[in-house]
Each structure stands twice: as C-alpha cells, then as structure tokens.
Design an enzyme around this catalytic site. Structure first.
Site, PDB file in Angstrom:
ATOM      1  N   TYR A 346       0.644  -1.103  -0.009  1.00  0.00           N
ATOM      2  CA  TYR A 346      -0.142  -0.251   0.262  1.00  0.00           C
ATOM      3  C   TYR A 346       0.961   1.201   0.064  1.00  0.00           C
ATOM      4  O   TYR A 346       1.496   1.412   0.793  1.00  0.00           O
ATOM      5  CB  TYR A 346      -0.788  -0.015   1.186  1.00  0.00           C
ATOM      6  CG  TYR A 346      -2.016  -1.031   1.134  1.00  0.00           C
ATOM      7  CD1 TYR A 346      -2.170  -1.965   0.455  1.00  0.00           C
ATOM      8  CD2 TYR A 346      -2.605  -1.384   2.445  1.00  0.00           C
ATOM      9  CE1 TYR A 346      -3.009  -3.017   0.224  1.00  0.00           C
ATOM     10  CE2 TYR A 346      -3.214  -2.502   2.641  1.00  0.00           C
ATOM     11  CZ  TYR A 346      -3.642  -3.291   1.599  1.00  0.00           C
ATOM     12  OH  TYR A 346      -4.609  -4.128   1.714  1.00  0.00           O
ATOM     13  N   HIS A 414       0.434 -11.761   0.839  1.00  0.00           N
ATOM     14  CA  HIS A 414      -0.748 -10.766  -0.061  1.00  0.00           C
ATOM     15  C   HIS A 414      -1.162 -11.586  -0.973  1.00  0.00           C
ATOM     16  O   HIS A 414      -2.146 -11.616  -1.057  1.00  0.00           O
ATOM     17  CB  HIS A 414       0.225  -9.547  -0.211  1.00  0.00           C
ATOM     18  CG  HIS A 414      -0.860  -8.432  -0.243  1.00  0.00           C
ATOM     19  ND1 HIS A 414      -0.415  -7.275  -0.117  1.00  0.00           N
ATOM     20  CD2 HIS A 414      -2.185  -8.396  -0.397  1.00  0.00           C
ATOM     21  CE1 HIS A 414      -1.412  -6.541  -0.311  1.00  0.00           C
ATOM     22  NE2 HIS A 414      -2.582  -7.087  -0.494  1.00  0.00           N
ATOM     23  N   PRO A 495     -15.905  -5.494   2.597  1.00  0.00           N
ATOM     24  CA  PRO A 495     -17.216  -6.077   3.022  1.00  0.00           C
ATOM     25  C   PRO A 495     -18.147  -4.958   2.463  1.00  0.00           C
ATOM     26  O   PRO A 495     -19.513  -5.496   2.631  1.00  0.00           O
ATOM     27  CB  PRO A 495     -16.969  -6.242   4.512  1.00  0.00           C
ATOM     28  CG  PRO A 495     -15.982  -5.018   4.858  1.00  0.00           C
ATOM     29  CD  PRO A 495     -15.037  -4.969   3.671  1.00  0.00           C
ATOM     30  N   GLY A 497     -18.210  -3.729  -0.648  1.00  0.00           N
ATOM     31  CA  GLY A 497     -18.238  -3.648  -1.970  1.00  0.00           C
ATOM     32  C   GLY A 497     -17.358  -2.381  -2.575  1.00  0.00           C
ATOM     33  O   GLY A 497     -17.928  -1.654  -3.427  1.00  0.00           O
ATOM     34  N   GLY A 499     -17.349   0.414  -1.017  1.00  0.00           N
ATOM     35  CA  GLY A 499     -18.360   1.686  -0.901  1.00  0.00           C
ATOM     36  C   GLY A 499     -19.398   1.620  -1.582  1.00  0.00           C
ATOM     37  O   GLY A 499     -20.368   2.351  -1.111  1.00  0.00           O
ATOM     38  N   PHE A 500     -19.629   0.806  -2.563  1.00  0.00           N
ATOM     39  CA  PHE A 500     -20.852   0.884  -3.325  1.00  0.00           C
ATOM     40  C   PHE A 500     -22.113   0.450  -2.574  1.00  0.00           C
ATOM     41  O   PHE A 500     -23.032   0.980  -2.853  1.00  0.00           O
ATOM     42  CB  PHE A 500     -20.703  -0.056  -4.697  1.00  0.00           C
ATOM     43  CG  PHE A 500     -21.848  -0.431  -5.416  1.00  0.00           C
ATOM     44  CD1 PHE A 500     -21.970   0.604  -6.471  1.00  0.00           C
ATOM     45  CD2 PHE A 500     -22.769  -1.494  -5.576  1.00  0.00           C
ATOM     46  CE1 PHE A 500     -22.759   0.575  -7.252  1.00  0.00           C
ATOM     47  CE2 PHE A 500     -23.611  -1.319  -6.298  1.00  0.00           C
ATOM     48  CZ  PHE A 500     -23.947  -0.609  -7.524  1.00  0.00           C
ATOM     49  N   LEU A 501     -21.872  -0.492  -1.633  1.00  0.00           N
ATOM     50  CA  LEU A 501     -23.114  -0.791  -0.931  1.00  0.00           C
ATOM     51  C   LEU A 501     -23.676   0.009   0.073  1.00  0.00           C
ATOM     52  O   LEU A 501     -24.715  -0.363   0.746  1.00  0.00           O
ATOM     53  CB  LEU A 501     -22.810  -2.432  -0.476  1.00  0.00           C
ATOM     54  CG  LEU A 501     -22.664  -3.571  -1.564  1.00  0.00           C
ATOM     55  CD1 LEU A 501     -22.420  -4.686  -0.692  1.00  0.00           C
ATOM     56  CD2 LEU A 501     -23.668  -3.648  -2.375  1.00  0.00           C
ATOM     57  N   GLY A 503     -24.345   2.904  -0.452  1.00  0.00           N
ATOM     58  CA  GLY A 503     -25.613   4.023  -1.258  1.00  0.00           C
ATOM     59  C   GLY A 503     -25.048   5.255  -1.382  1.00  0.00           C
ATOM     60  O   GLY A 503     -25.855   6.264  -1.718  1.00  0.00           O
TER      61      GLY A 503
END
Length: 636
Positions: A346, A414, A495, A497, A499-501, A503
């Site tokens: 990272y 990793h 977990p 997604g 940030g997609f999940l 909303g």
C-alpha cells in the site's frame, strides 16, 4: 535507412526498427507481407518476446526467418512467466529459467542464435549464453539506472528498451538516459508514437475497437483523451509546416535526441511501415528542435501511461489528508477498533510509515497486521509475486523498520507466489514466529487447497478474502468450508463492496476522476446502474431496520460465521463510528433469510477486477469494525 551503432560493438542497426507486439492477434498473411516489405526497406531491427502471444509471435516470425535469417537483426525477450492457461504468473530471472527460456525461443524462432536478448522486466546466466553462441548481445527492458550499472559490471549491456516519446519523457529525468550515454548503451525507444495516439489517427476514445487495451489506460480515457489531444494538434500543425506527418515528426524528434537512440514503432500496415521508415530521413535543425521542445513543455499530459492497477496497485478512494488519517486512527483506538490491516504494497510502504505516527505512542493498544509478497520494479510497477524464504525474511525486516516496531501480530502472504511451494514460504514464516518477529501467520486470496497445504506446515491464523453481499466466492470455492474445518479466521476485505453498498454513490460520475473504481467492470456505467438494484433493496431493508445500508452489510457479513471478521476501509471519523456500531446490530433468522433472498434475486454484472489485471487490494488502510478477540486466531 540511416544506421545507429549498437553499444560499443561496432554493429550498426537501423534507426527505425520493427515492433511486433500486436502481431499475435491479427491477420497472419498481412503480417508476413509487412515483415517482408520491412526487409526490403532496410527496416531489419526486429523486436519480439516470448510473452507476446505466449510464444505465437516468435513462431510467426519463424516463417520469414527460415528464408531470410541473415537479413534480420533479431531481438527477443524473456522473464515474464505464464501458467498452462496462458495467464500471467510472475517474473523470473534465475539462471535455470534463462537457459530454458532461451532454448524455447530458439526453437520457436527456428534459428540457432538470437542477436539481442533482453531480460524483459541475471546477467551472469546471460553471459554464459553469449559464450555458447546462443546469444550475441545482452539487453535489459524497463530497468532502473542503478540496475543497468550493476548489470554492466557483470557483462556489457548492448541496449535497454524503454518507453520514450514526446509524451513519455521519464528516461530524461530518472537517470537512464544519462547512464546509457555514460556507458555507451543504446536506448531502444518503444511506443515512440504514444501507442498510436501521436499519429493523429484517433480523434476520440470511440475510435478504438471495443477490445483495444488502450481503452483501459488513463491517458486515453474520456476527458484525459481530449486534453492530451492538444499535443497532437500542436504536432500536426508543426508537421504540416514541415511537410511530414505527425508520426514522422515524432520519430524524427526522438532520433534527434541522441545518436544512441533507435525506435521500434509497431505497425501491421505496409503504408504505415513505409511512412515510419521515411522518418529516418527527416532532419530537424536546432530551431525546430527548440520549438518542438517548447510545444512538449507547454502541454501537461493528463493520466499515467499505465493503469494504476498495473503500475502501482490500486490507489485509495480519492485524495487523502494525513492529519485526518491520524485523527481517524486515534479515534479508532478510542472506540476499541484496534485490529489494523495494512501492507508493504500500500503506497509502496507509505501506509506502514503513516501508522508509525500512531504506533510509536500506542503500539500496545493495536493488533497489527501487515502483508508481503507483491513485488514492485524500479518505477513502482508490479513485476510479480514472491514467496521465497529469502524474500519473506527481507520483507519482514523492512516492514518492521517502516512500522517502527519489533513484532508484527499477524503477517499475511498478500498473494501466493505460483513459483515457490507454499510449504517453503510458510516454513520461512514459521522461523519468524520462532524469532518473535511475527506472532501469527496468515494468507490472502489463496485457494482452499493452498490453505490446507500451508496448514500442514504451521497453523494458519487467518485468511483475508473479499466477501460481501455482492462477492460470495468464498461460499462456493471451498475456502469457507476449509476455514471452518481448520478453525481459521476469515478476514473479510471490501465488505462494503468498495463503498458501493453504502449507497453513497448514485452514479459512475460520483467517483473522482482518478478513482480506481472507474476502471473496474462492476462500476462501469451500464453495470453500475444494473448493480444499483442491490443497493436499492439493501437501502429499503436498512430503513425498515433503522440502520444504514453499510451497517446492514457489515452486520450480515459478521452473521455468516463466528470465525468471520470484517475490515472496511475508511478515512472519515463519522464513517468509522458508523461502521463500529454495526457490530451491535443483531439480525434474527427471518431477517437473515430475507437478506439472502434479496442477494440471490439480483445478478451482479461485471467482475470485481478487470480481467487483464492481477487481483490486487485497495491501498486504503482498513480498520476492523468489531473488537477483535485475538483468541479467535489459531494459536501458534
């Protein structure tokens, strides 16, 4: 055709060579005609690689070489390894591999020697091939100035192949150009026409075919394309005044940058080949060179030359403020959110260094996890995976130094190195446990079979896998079953997604221009809209439950097993607190059944990573949403 001397050998090669990268996926008969025409034109400095078309490119060239070998100065490369399915496995430069790779290329090419043999991505083994007459000259590709100097001490390096064009000037500032001039090494400039962009033949992204890899490159995307087109317009204006094409002007300018530079533009069309060859005759006087340099300097090129997923690993979600990150980390400790996950990958170690600013005062309050195994080259590009015992030890020592600590609580591999038996890697990790440098051992994105083999060598405390309502792979690929059987903790990354999940994102346009999610198939515009149905359903359920969609996701993930913990990434205190509260949410049997019905009713469109990229994690430092009980981890 004008000639340039190759290194200090006295051998001369054409200033305009022939790149054949694209020949593996196009019309064979047309390619053969183009190659024969190239010889007629004196364009006889040919470049290929065993990686191009998984060897089929070399086989194609053999159809010309069997009759015309003595007319061609042939260059090929080794070093990129592939599996039986043709997919990228890693990088190799071992003496045994070099010898085998050379013999394989000679067989495919139908010849008894290679003129210039590059390490694609140790020189001692290459020198042996020179002595045996299998290779005439040695080259490097995409190396650093330091690597070049070290290699040259072992054996003279004839050439280095580097990207160089009016919109890619890295070698002018990274020491390569200076080192090559000092050592007398030829620079072979690939992509001298900016992958065709600088010819002016492409007016918009829509001009590329649907499967054209350039669509994935940041410089060719949307607004970047339009902004970068300004350089093409300027070159076209200048070229028109000069009575040449923009492509010819580019090639002539590159050749004018030094007598030790040759170019290898790729083309499959005879008319473009002939145009390129004519560029070697173009003379640019000092005033013209100065004007071209002013044009180049006046225009800022937008976007990197490779996708960040390939070159640097995934960037964090948008821009990041260090002090805000530190505030979030301290607040995490206050909340009891002390299971911290990072990696040497990272930010090329920057994430680990950032954590030291908190760890130096609060090390005993944090359960610290980091990872090793993804290897970068001198320009931060990903060059493969490594799990050799020597690398494991060195990587651990480097992480300990960056983190400013004397031990790592949980140390993951990793990504699994396909070229090193997992037993060897885990044995090395077990030694680090004995020495007290590591407390627990983990794996990341492994198969169930690999996990079982690793566990036979030493207990594996945790495996980190992507798991969320829209990524359920571990439920069917055997990982979940194996972990339950062995008592291994599943650490669920992404977990939410990515940030997609939650909303929070209503459309593709909500992502910042440099947000890596724009490159992932699931987030592409049409897919985004279809996949948003899952977000709608979760939002409706969450509203009834009186929680946020993100909290509902996390609560659902945790409820899938007592051996599952989640590590959502965030840099905002308000989201940290929201995530942390998700651990308090209880879902009864009926609610879990209804959520599962929602998930099963919606088909997720698009893969979680682009198929052409390695599966790499986000550079966001992840924070565990629950208070971890380290007794859950398998005892060492």
């Amino acid at each position: 055709m004008s000639l340039r001397e190759l290194d200090k050998t006295g051998v001369k090669v054409p200033a305009i060579g022939m790149g054949t990268f694209t020949y593996s996926s196009s019309d064979e008969q047309e390619n053969i005609k183009t190659l024969n025409r190239a010889i007629e034109l004196g364009c006889t400095f040919w470049d290929t690689a065993d990686a191009y078309g998984n060897g089929t490119n070399e086989i194609l060239l053999s159809k010309i070489l069997k009759e015309r070998r003595d007319e061609v100065f042939l260059c090929t490369k080794f070093g990129i390894t592939r599996g039986s399915n043709g997919k990228f496995k890693g990088i190799s430069g071992t003496p045994e591999y070099i010898r085998q790779a050379c013999d394989n290329s000679l067989q495919r090419l139908g010849i008894d020697y290679i003129d210039l043999y590059y390490q694609h991505h140790t020189v001692g083994a290459l020198a042996e091939l020179v002595k045996e007459g299998k290779v005439k000259y040695i080259g490097l590709s995409e190396c650093s100035a330091e690597t070049l100097r070290r290699a040259y001490k072992v054996h003279p390096i004839a050439a280095v192949q580097m990207e160089y064009s009016p919109w890619t000037l890295d070698i002018e500032t990274n020491g390569i150009m200076e080192a090559c001039r000092e050592l007398g090494v030829t620079i072979v400039a690939y992509s001298p026409l900016g992958r065709g962009f600088l010819t002016g033949r492409y007016k918009s992204v829509a001009d590329f075919e649907p499967d054209d890899f350039r669509r994935e490159l940041p410089r060719f995307q949307g607004e970047n394309f339009d902004k970068n087109l300004e350089l093409v317009h300027k070159f076209k204006e200048f070229a028109n005044k000069k009575g040449v094409t923009p492509g010819q002007l580019c090639l002539a300018w590159i050749l004018a940058q030094g007598d030790n530079i040759v170019t290898i533009p790729g083309t499959r069309k005879i008319k473009h080949l002939e145009e390129n060859v004519e560029a070697a005759k173009i003379q640019l006087n000092s005033d013209e060179l100065s004007e071209i340099r002013r044009i180049i300097n006046s225009i800022e090129i937008v976007g990197t030359r490779y996708n960040d997923l390939y070159m640097k690993g995934m960037s964090a979600y948008g821009s990041s403020d260090e002090q805000e990150n530190i505030n979030v980390l301290n607040r995490a400790i206050e909340l009891g959110c002390t299971f911290w996950d990072t990696s040497d990958f990272y930010g090329v170690g920057a994430s680990e260094i950032l954590l030291t600013k908190v760890l130096k005062e609060r090390r005993n309050e944090v359960f610290l996890c980091t990872k090793f195994g993804i290897v970068r080259g001198p320009n931060r590009e990903i060059i493969g995976m490594c799990g050799t015992p020597e690398y494991v030890r060195q990587a651990c020592d480097n992480s300990l130094k960056r983190l400013g600590t004397d031990h790592i609580d949980l140390y993951y591999q990793h990504r699994v190195d396909p070229n090193t038996p997992i037993e060897d890697t885990v044995s090395a990790l077990a030694e680090l446990v004995k020495e007290g440098k590591v407390r627990y051992i983990g794996l990341s994105e492994c198969s169930a079979e690999t996990l079982r083999r690793a566990y036979k060598v030493h207990p594996i405390a945790a495996v980190q896998m992507e798991y969320s309502p829209w990524t359920l792979d571990i439920e069917t690929n055997g990982i979940m079953e194996a972990c339950r059987e062995l008592g291994v903790t599943i650490v669920a990354c992404s977990p939410l997604g990515r940030g997609f999940l939650t909303g929070r994102f209503k459309s593709f346009d909500d992502f910042e221009p440099d947000d890596y999610r724009r490159l992932i198939p699931r987030f592409q515009e049409e897919n985004f809209d279809k996949n948003f149905e899952l977000v709608h359903k979760f939002n409706e359920f969450a509203n009834k439950k009186g929680v946020t969609p993100g909290q509902l996701c996390l609560a659902w993930v945790i409820a899938q097993g007592d051996n599952i913990v989640a590590i959502p990434g965030t840099r905002k205190i308000k989201y940290l607190e929201e995530n942390f509260d998700a651990a308090k949410i209880q879902l009864n049997f009926e609610e879990l059944s209804e959520i599962r019905q929602i998930i099963n009713s919606i088909e997720i469109i698009g893969t979680r990573y682009h198929q052409t990229h390695m599966k790499l994690p986000s550079t966001t430092t992840n924070l565990y949403v629950d208070i971890i009980d380290s007794s859950k981890l398998t005892s060492t």
